[in-house]
Enzyme design. Sequence first.
Site, PDB file in Angstrom:
ATOM      1  N   TYR A  55       0.820  -1.215   0.000  1.00 42.44           N
ATOM      2  CA  TYR A  55       0.000   0.000   0.000  1.00 42.44           C
ATOM      3  C   TYR A  55       0.856   1.268   0.000  1.00 42.44           C
ATOM      4  O   TYR A  55       1.723   1.458   0.849  1.00 42.44           O
ATOM      5  CB  TYR A  55      -0.875  -0.017   1.246  1.00 42.44           C
ATOM      6  CG  TYR A  55      -2.061   0.909   1.251  1.00 42.44           C
ATOM      7  CD1 TYR A  55      -3.190   0.624   0.494  1.00 42.44           C
ATOM      8  CD2 TYR A  55      -2.079   2.047   2.056  1.00 42.44           C
ATOM      9  CE1 TYR A  55      -4.302   1.439   0.535  1.00 42.44           C
ATOM     10  CE2 TYR A  55      -3.196   2.870   2.103  1.00 42.44           C
ATOM     11  CZ  TYR A  55      -4.306   2.568   1.337  1.00 42.44           C
ATOM     12  OH  TYR A  55      -5.408   3.377   1.382  1.00 42.44           O
TER      13      TYR A  55
ATOM     14  N   SER B  87       1.095  -7.752   1.739  1.00 44.55           N
ATOM     15  CA  SER B  87       0.102  -6.790   2.204  1.00 44.55           C
ATOM     16  C   SER B  87      -0.866  -6.460   1.059  1.00 44.55           C
ATOM     17  O   SER B  87      -1.554  -7.341   0.568  1.00 44.55           O
ATOM     18  CB  SER B  87       0.792  -5.550   2.773  1.00 44.55           C
ATOM     19  OG  SER B  87      -0.132  -4.710   3.426  1.00 44.55           O
ATOM     20  N   GLN B  88      -0.923  -5.206   0.604  1.00 49.81           N
ATOM     21  CA  GLN B  88      -1.762  -4.912  -0.555  1.00 49.81           C
ATOM     22  C   GLN B  88      -1.396  -5.819  -1.722  1.00 49.81           C
ATOM     23  O   GLN B  88      -2.275  -6.318  -2.441  1.00 49.81           O
ATOM     24  CB  GLN B  88      -1.603  -3.451  -0.972  1.00 49.81           C
ATOM     25  CG  GLN B  88      -2.361  -3.106  -2.254  1.00 49.81           C
ATOM     26  CD  GLN B  88      -2.110  -1.686  -2.718  1.00 49.81           C
ATOM     27  OE1 GLN B  88      -2.955  -0.809  -2.540  1.00 49.81           O
ATOM     28  NE2 GLN B  88      -0.959  -1.440  -3.304  1.00 49.81           N
TER      29      GLN B  88
ATOM     30  N   ASP C 282      -0.473  -9.032  14.045  1.00 54.25           N
ATOM     31  CA  ASP C 282      -0.632  -8.092  12.929  1.00 54.25           C
ATOM     32  C   ASP C 282      -1.925  -7.298  13.112  1.00 54.25           C
ATOM     33  O   ASP C 282      -3.029  -7.816  12.921  1.00 54.25           O
ATOM     34  CB  ASP C 282      -0.665  -8.858  11.614  1.00 54.25           C
ATOM     35  CG  ASP C 282      -0.630  -7.960  10.386  1.00 54.25           C
ATOM     36  OD1 ASP C 282      -0.847  -6.741  10.527  1.00 54.25           O
ATOM     37  OD2 ASP C 282      -0.399  -8.485   9.280  1.00 54.25           O
TER      38      ASP C 282
ATOM     39  N   HIS D 151       2.840  -6.448  11.335  1.00 53.67           N
ATOM     40  CA  HIS D 151       2.614  -6.506   9.890  1.00 53.67           C
ATOM     41  C   HIS D 151       3.892  -6.734   9.086  1.00 53.67           C
ATOM     42  O   HIS D 151       3.817  -7.004   7.882  1.00 53.67           O
ATOM     43  CB  HIS D 151       1.914  -5.231   9.427  1.00 53.67           C
ATOM     44  CG  HIS D 151       1.325  -5.342   8.052  1.00 53.67           C
ATOM     45  ND1 HIS D 151       0.498  -6.382   7.659  1.00 53.67           N
ATOM     46  CD2 HIS D 151       1.458  -4.547   6.950  1.00 53.67           C
ATOM     47  CE1 HIS D 151       0.141  -6.228   6.403  1.00 53.67           C
ATOM     48  NE2 HIS D 151       0.716  -5.125   5.952  1.00 53.67           N
TER      49      HIS D 151
END
Length: 323
Positions: free
Chosen positions: A92, A186-187, A272, A302
Amino acid sequence: MSRFDLPLDELRAYRSASPEPEDFDAFWAKTLDEARSHALDARFERVEAHLATVEVYDVTFAGFGGHPVKGWFVIPAGAREPLPVVVEFLGYGGGRGLPHAHLLWASAGFAHFVMDTRGQGSGWAVGDTPDPVGSAPSYPGFLTRGIEDPDAFFYRRVFTDAVRAVEAARSHPLADAARTAVIGESQGGGITLAVAGLVPDLAAIAPDVPFLCDFPRATTITDRNPYREVAAYLKTHRGSAERVAGTLAYFDGVHFAARGTAPALFSTALEDLTCPPSTVFAAFNAYAHEDKAIEVYDFNDHEGGGVFQQAVQLRWLPGRLTA
């Protein structure tokens, strides 16, 4: 930080309550048909990156709406025969950055395609792809752009770009299309799951601590952005919760996972707060292919497994990309 989510034994059995739209497949078929009405026009221009062990190409291809999307294509120096391909999607806010940040997969003998994320590239790494499509009012960030209309939602464009990125990567003569893997953190992990559900002939996928999964739980269990952007939007746009939930259902990694046809290696971290482990397990437990595994990092936030997860991938992926 302490554990805040379900115990691990409950995570392994957890199932999302995210409702799947009846026209989910039709929505995405129409979206991709529209994108493919534009020529892919994938262009690979060799650049001098001052790196002795790899060759680097600056890539441009047509994504959603025919909009130009950038990327890097990095291959081992001197490669002359088609190679297995790793297509990577980014976290992100970040962009494709500079070529020397992308040496791992070419060093392991793969062709490596890195997709720039439209409209991002100003957070932790620079990018070169604008998003020419505007949106209705949104909370700062990307997760609420166009959030009350599936057709206008930001991730409709991004997921479409990602499918086209796989097509662009496979179009290079040194790419072995039959041995294509998609990965991301992640993203990037959420985008990986979307591609896994939309591209039926991948050889492997590896989503790390994936974002964009199990929206009904994710948007209520954590106060950390990006998921908190949705709550902040709804705090102002009172009465929009049902429309927002209806949009997000078309983009939930859980539903894409249910359509996955390639072996998969997931990862999650039990502390996370950005992508809570229950949301990751929701996608993992829904994932359709029997050859799937998940690495669990007990005491990490995370950052997840970081280089330790990369080491797991380096051991796991070659076996799924054999000729």
